[in-house]
Structure formats: structure tokens, C-alpha cells
Write an enzyme that holds these catalytic residues in place. Sequence first.
Site: not given
Length: 262
Positions: A78, A136, A140
Amino acid sequence: MTMSSFILPSLLGWLSVGPTHPLQSLSSSCGTSGPTSCHNTSPVPNTCCFETPGGLISQTQFWDTNVAGSPADSWTIHGLWPDNCDGTYVEDCDPSRDYTNITELLDSQGAASTLDYMQQYWLNDDGNSEELWAHEWATHGTCYSTLAVDCLPSNSPVGAEAVAFYETVVNLFQTLPTYEWLADAGITPSSRATHTLSSLLSALEAGSGGYTPALGCSSHTLNSISWYYNLKGSVIDGEFVPINSPKSSTCPSRGIKYPPRR
């Protein structure tokens, strides 16, 4: 295998080892002798070599049962998320670095082996894995202080810090064989069996050398896991130090399903 950066689970516990796909000539020059993130007693001025404020890092994995091409014997990636030390978090820290066409970025900077691995183990449930990779990083990856552009060696190509991020995500994921650790305890996907939370966590603690992850469930169905770390040095080539999850699992205490992939 060189004893250097990542924390590798083995029969002897967690050992520091080098990345399986070394970064393409990119070095932080930080070393790992400085303070561990979230363990400093005073501010650390060099945030290129000390991850802050997001020094509580979670490597998150999916167990999706309906994603085409998912490996039968592995969970999938993930992301790698930099939570603040108190468990809060920030996102989307630098929209100017929201890179697109991640495939071209990795290929152009010599990370084809990492791209190949991502295409097998970092999959999106809507079929567009490229979209997940970009999300992602933007959400992040841009929040890591040690991946700021100013922290890179001079003359680094545009996007080098994102390539380093993807390399690190893959390398760390490879040290966390969640499927294998569950299987070693006789826990494999089944359309009939159910499990207690304690039995799942015990299997994962045994495999990891004593570290407790956080498991996620949708209703009674297991679908995610988070492994937690602090960091010594840079995300590029630092040492990930495993810790017990500071957060509780969201699964019920019993009756947990671990369904096979379709």
C-alpha cells in the site's frame, strides 16, 4: 549480504542488511550514528539526516481478493507513511513535486528492477497501479524531511527523491513477508476457516522476531496490515528500526476471515 541499512527478519531476529536493489548511485551521506526519529530530547537542526516531524513510519500492506494479477502467495504494497511521533499526520506536503508518469521516471533513472517489482506487488484495486504509485508519493512521500530536494546531492535529476522513495518502499516490503509468516503458523487463506486476533498477531510476532503490527479488517474480513518503524538517518539509505505498533488493530477479537484471492 552487506550489513547496513534495513531491518531484516530472520531466524535470529531482526538484522540490519543492505537493500536488495541498491539505489542508483544516490547517497544521503548521513550515516546512521545520529539520533533515532521520535527519540530525540531536543530539536535536531539537520532535517536532511533526521526524519521529522514524521518519524513514526508505517509500512502498509493490502490483502485484496479481487485485484487482477495479485500474487497468490504474497500481500501487496500500500505505501510507506510518515506519521508524526504523536500519531497525527500531514499529507500532500509539496504539490510542486506531484510527479506523474512514474513508469517513465523509474525507467529513466535506472530503476527498472524496482519498476518490475512494483508491477507485480504494488497494485491498485481499480487496475491503474500508476495512479496509486503517484498518489502514494504525492500524499505521503513529499512529507519526508529527508527527501526534500535540498537534501539531494547536487546535480541530481528531477524526481530523484521520488525514485529513492519507491526503491525504499520496495526494499522494506521485501523484508516483511506477511503471507509467509502467517503460513508458517498454519494460517493460510480459506473460504471456511476463521481466526482469533490473538492467533494472527502471535504468528506475525513469531515471524518478525517479536514485533506487533496493526491488523485492519472490514467487518470480520482481514484486509490490511501496518508494520511500524523509527528511522536512523535518511529514508534514502538509513536504518529502519522496528517497533511495536502504537495503534491497535481494528479487527474483532475472533471470527476473523482470511479469504482466498479470486
